[in-house]
Design a protein around this motif. Structure first.
Motif, short mmCIF file in Angstrom:
data_model
loop_
_atom_site.label_atom_id
_atom_site.label_comp_id
_atom_site.label_asym_id
_atom_site.label_seq_id
_atom_site.Cartn_x
_atom_site.Cartn_y
_atom_site.Cartn_z
N THR A 125 13.82 6.55 -3.14
CA THR A 125 13.96 6.26 -1.71
C THR A 125 12.76 5.45 -1.22
O THR A 125 12.91 4.46 -0.49
CB THR A 125 14.07 7.56 -0.89
OG1 THR A 125 15.22 8.29 -1.33
CG2 THR A 125 14.20 7.26 0.60
N LEU A 126 11.57 5.87 -1.62
CA LEU A 126 10.36 5.16 -1.22
C LEU A 126 10.30 3.77 -1.84
O LEU A 126 9.84 2.82 -1.21
CB LEU A 126 9.12 5.97 -1.62
CG LEU A 126 8.98 7.34 -0.93
CD1 LEU A 126 7.77 8.08 -1.49
CD2 LEU A 126 8.87 7.18 0.57
N GLU A 127 10.75 3.66 -3.06
CA GLU A 127 10.77 2.36 -3.74
C GLU A 127 11.72 1.39 -3.04
O GLU A 127 11.42 0.20 -2.91
CB GLU A 127 11.18 2.54 -5.20
CG GLU A 127 10.10 3.18 -6.06
CD GLU A 127 10.58 3.50 -7.47
OE1 GLU A 127 11.75 3.17 -7.78
OE2 GLU A 127 9.80 4.07 -8.26
N GLN A 128 12.85 1.90 -2.58
CA GLN A 128 13.81 1.06 -1.86
C GLN A 128 13.20 0.53 -0.57
O GLN A 128 13.38 -0.64 -0.21
CB GLN A 128 15.08 1.84 -1.56
CG GLN A 128 15.96 2.08 -2.78
CD GLN A 128 17.18 2.91 -2.46
OE1 GLN A 128 17.37 3.35 -1.32
NE2 GLN A 128 18.02 3.11 -3.45
N VAL A 129 12.50 1.40 0.14
CA VAL A 129 11.85 0.99 1.39
C VAL A 129 10.80 -0.09 1.11
O VAL A 129 10.73 -1.11 1.80
CB VAL A 129 11.21 2.19 2.10
CG1 VAL A 129 10.36 1.73 3.29
CG2 VAL A 129 12.27 3.16 2.57
N HIS A 166 6.22 -4.50 9.58
CA HIS A 166 5.99 -4.52 8.14
C HIS A 166 4.65 -3.87 7.76
O HIS A 166 4.54 -3.27 6.69
CB HIS A 166 6.02 -5.96 7.62
CG HIS A 166 7.35 -6.63 7.84
ND1 HIS A 166 7.50 -7.99 7.87
CD2 HIS A 166 8.59 -6.11 8.04
CE1 HIS A 166 8.78 -8.29 8.08
NE2 HIS A 166 9.45 -7.17 8.19
N ASP A 167 3.66 -4.00 8.62
CA ASP A 167 2.35 -3.41 8.35
C ASP A 167 2.37 -1.89 8.49
O ASP A 167 1.57 -1.20 7.83
CB ASP A 167 1.29 -3.99 9.29
CG ASP A 167 0.96 -5.45 8.97
OD1 ASP A 167 1.30 -5.90 7.86
OD2 ASP A 167 0.38 -6.13 9.83
N LEU A 168 3.24 -1.37 9.35
CA LEU A 168 3.31 0.07 9.54
C LEU A 168 4.01 0.79 8.40
O LEU A 168 3.70 1.94 8.08
CB LEU A 168 4.04 0.38 10.86
CG LEU A 168 3.31 0.06 12.15
CD1 LEU A 168 4.24 0.17 13.34
CD2 LEU A 168 2.10 0.97 12.33
N ILE A 169 4.94 0.11 7.77
CA ILE A 169 5.76 0.75 6.75
C ILE A 169 4.97 1.24 5.55
O ILE A 169 5.19 2.37 5.07
CB ILE A 169 6.91 -0.19 6.32
CG1 ILE A 169 7.91 -0.32 7.48
CG2 ILE A 169 7.62 0.32 5.07
CD1 ILE A 169 8.98 -1.37 7.28
N PRO A 170 4.01 0.47 4.98
CA PRO A 170 3.23 1.01 3.85
C PRO A 170 2.50 2.30 4.21
O PRO A 170 2.38 3.21 3.38
CB PRO A 170 2.25 -0.13 3.54
CG PRO A 170 2.94 -1.36 4.00
CD PRO A 170 3.68 -0.94 5.25
N ASN A 171 2.01 2.40 5.45
CA ASN A 171 1.34 3.62 5.89
C ASN A 171 2.31 4.80 5.88
O ASN A 171 1.96 5.91 5.49
CB ASN A 171 0.74 3.44 7.29
CG ASN A 171 -0.37 2.41 7.31
OD1 ASN A 171 -1.04 2.20 6.30
ND2 ASN A 171 -0.57 1.78 8.44
N LEU A 172 3.54 4.52 6.33
CA LEU A 172 4.55 5.56 6.34
C LEU A 172 4.90 6.00 4.92
O LEU A 172 4.99 7.20 4.63
CB LEU A 172 5.81 5.06 7.06
CG LEU A 172 6.99 6.03 7.13
CD1 LEU A 172 6.61 7.28 7.92
CD2 LEU A 172 8.20 5.35 7.77
N VAL A 173 5.07 5.02 4.03
CA VAL A 173 5.40 5.33 2.63
C VAL A 173 4.28 6.12 1.98
O VAL A 173 4.52 7.13 1.29
CB VAL A 173 5.67 4.02 1.84
CG1 VAL A 173 5.76 4.32 0.35
CG2 VAL A 173 6.97 3.37 2.33
N ASN A 174 3.04 5.71 2.20
CA ASN A 174 1.91 6.41 1.61
C ASN A 174 1.80 7.85 2.10
O ASN A 174 1.47 8.77 1.34
CB ASN A 174 0.60 5.67 1.91
CG ASN A 174 0.49 4.36 1.16
OD1 ASN A 174 1.11 4.18 0.12
ND2 ASN A 174 -0.28 3.44 1.71
N THR A 175 2.08 8.06 3.37
CA THR A 175 2.04 9.41 3.92
C THR A 175 3.14 10.28 3.33
O THR A 175 2.93 11.47 3.07
CB THR A 175 2.21 9.35 5.46
OG1 THR A 175 1.19 8.53 6.02
CG2 THR A 175 2.11 10.75 6.07
N CYS A 176 4.30 9.70 3.09
CA CYS A 176 5.43 10.46 2.58
C CYS A 176 5.33 10.75 1.09
O CYS A 176 5.94 11.71 0.60
CB CYS A 176 6.73 9.70 2.85
SG CYS A 176 7.17 9.57 4.60
#
Length: 204
Positions: free
Chosen positions: A75-79, A55-65
């Motif tokens: 798509t990012l909002e769903q994640v 769960h902690d890694l996902i915000p970093n992935l979303v922010n990068t994308c």
């Protein structure tokens, strides 16, 4: 008269011995139930660590994308939404890891999160620059490692759940369990084939 008194005390002694043995028997079963329940709680703690890492890694992935996927905000909002829901379910489940209903809610939330990540994965494939981004690659490696650890932790947890439930359901253990707060079975953590058992997140 003496023989009657002797017989009376002899009978009382036998009854007390039987009661003492019964009490020891109940205590042994109760302590074993507590031990197995604690094993379940401890095993879930390992899942908790790894899921929190995910769960902690996902915000970093979303922010990068975000910089690359300006037209893919849904798509990012769903994640993000799925991640927050999964985190909320995890917080509830870790308060009572032997609560089957909470574990099932967690499984559903994690499966929904995996589906959302799969959608993000497909989107990333359409953006070569994002796909080649070093941060995304690093996050992918960390997510893969975390998914593998989750799989091992989940198997260990499910093994402890099965041991606890089998012991609790066996006769006469079930009689003691019903009287001392062990009525409900613990629930194994069921996850779809496309979920954390298969290093889902982002394929590059």
């Amino acid at each position: 008269m003496t023989s009657v008194i002797d017989n009376f005390f002899s009978t009382i002694g036998i009854l007390l011995l039987i009661l003492a043995l019964l009490a020891v028997f109940v205590i042994v079963i109760f302590n074993t139930l507590v031990k197995y329940r604690n094993y379940v709680i401890n095993a879930f703690a390992q899942i908790d660590v790894q899921l929190h890492r995910r769960h902690d890694l996902i915000p970093n992935l979303v922010n990068t994308c975000q910089a690359y996927l300006k037209h893919e905000s849904s798509t990012l909002e769903q994640v993000t939404k799925a991640r927050n829901a999964a985190l909320s379910c995890l917080e509830q489940a870790k308060q009572a890891p032997n609560n089957g209903a909470l574990i099932k809610q967690l499984a559903n939330a994690e499966n929904t999160l995996t589906q959302a990540l799969s959608g993000l994965q497909i989107t990333i494939e359409d953006y070569p620059e994002l796909k080649a981004n070093e941060t995304v690659k690093d996050l992918h490696e960390e997510l893969v490692s975390t998914e593998n650890k989750i799989a091992f932790a989940r198997q260990a947890y499910n093994d402890e759940v099965m041991q606890y439930n089998t012991y609790k359901q066996s006769f006469p253990n079930n009689l003691v369990a019903a009287k001392f707060g062990h009525k409900n079975d613990a629930s194994v953590l069921e996850l779809e084939k496309t979920s954390i058992r298969q290093t889902p997140s982002v394929q590059l």
